[in-house]
Design an enzyme around this catalytic site. Sequence first.
Site, short mmCIF file in Angstrom:
data_model
loop_
_atom_site.label_atom_id
_atom_site.label_comp_id
_atom_site.label_asym_id
_atom_site.label_seq_id
_atom_site.Cartn_x
_atom_site.Cartn_y
_atom_site.Cartn_z
N CYS A 185 1.91 -3.79 -10.02
CA CYS A 185 1.70 -4.32 -8.67
C CYS A 185 0.54 -3.60 -7.97
O CYS A 185 0.70 -2.48 -7.48
CB CYS A 185 2.99 -4.17 -7.85
SG CYS A 185 2.80 -4.74 -6.16
N CYS A 235 1.00 -2.82 -4.33
CA CYS A 235 1.90 -1.69 -4.06
C CYS A 235 1.19 -0.37 -4.30
O CYS A 235 1.33 0.57 -3.53
CB CYS A 235 3.12 -1.69 -4.98
SG CYS A 235 3.81 -3.29 -5.33
N ASP A 236 0.48 -0.26 -5.41
CA ASP A 236 0.02 1.05 -5.89
C ASP A 236 -1.49 1.25 -5.88
O ASP A 236 -1.96 2.36 -6.15
CB ASP A 236 0.55 1.28 -7.32
CG ASP A 236 2.07 1.24 -7.36
OD1 ASP A 236 2.69 1.71 -6.39
OD2 ASP A 236 2.64 0.72 -8.34
#
Length: 308
Positions: free
Chosen positions: A136, A139-140
């Site tokens: 993701c 997300c990261d």
Amino acid sequence: MENESVKCLIIGSGPAGYTAAIYTARANLKPVLYEGIEPGGQLTTTTEIENFPGYPEGISGPQLMENMKQQAVRLGADVRFGVVTSVDFSKRPFHVVVDGQKSLEAETIIICTGASAKYLGLESEQRYKGMGVSACATCDGFFYRGKEVAVIGGGDTACEEATYLASLCQKVYMVVRKDYLRASKAMQQRVMNTSNIEVLFGHVTQEVLGDEQGVNGLRLRNATGERTIELAGVFVAIGHHPNTELFKESIRLDENGYIVTEAGSSKTNIEGVFAAGDVQDSHYRQAITAAGSGCIAAIDCERFLLAQ
Ligand code: NDP
């Protein structure tokens, strides 16, 4: 074994499940929702969500899911921690077992078990999950600002992740196993027009390289041999698989394992069983579309019970 009868059972706790719970609770169906292995679903692994209407400043994924849960609970939904481990849809009321021990009879069921990211299946990938291997970018990606990363895959998701990462990272390699991208023309164009993305066509990932600090490279193979690239992060974007293992013997699935619903509704091939969210949608896969389909399922469920 304990036994309990419920009017409406909701399986899964992403935006689809919680929205179905909000609507069925307001319709006085006294829904019981089992949250599953990952309460809150995929959004709990994201950071900022900027495209869910109603939050002009954005909202974090976990907070959005907590809000939805609290709203469902306030309206009377019975939200429980637990995993549905078996289902029997052969007759109504349907029979369901939770955590391998609690038995439940349900007049209707709304399946909202979502989908999960696929991984390559390499041992080295597993070893560095959370230490440089992610599925993701939103997300990261933040952790790799100014660094070099790779995205594996050649579909729309991979292109989207690569262009997003290109805005943060110094360089993004796209590792594509074929000699073409599967993504839509528009997405391909975006990738090709981004100067710090390099597409490596015809490359297969052999190993994720790293040390105790985390990922530091990828070993790749192409038609002419092997090569190693140095980087700090690897984003796997090779698609998702629907969480339908539990239902595969009892409900109609498409060739990719997604639950088949009647066009324009949440009805499955079993009367009284409805499906909403990513478990029946491989295309849009958005929090808002999942929430919308949870609402559709709740209304379908309510009308089904009224007609009985
Ligand atoms: P796709 O199935 O479309 O693409 C998966 C990609 O990963 C393909 O390039 C595939 O390669 C590659 N792949 C699969 N397995 C492996 C493997 N083991 N090793 C290396 N590469 C592998 O998945 P997406 O998640 O990209 O998209 C799913 C759906 O969602 C699509 O319908 C897509 O259009 C849609 N979507 C739309 C978006 C948008 O419109 N904004 C954004 C994101 C998704 P190969 O081609 O060789 O099989």
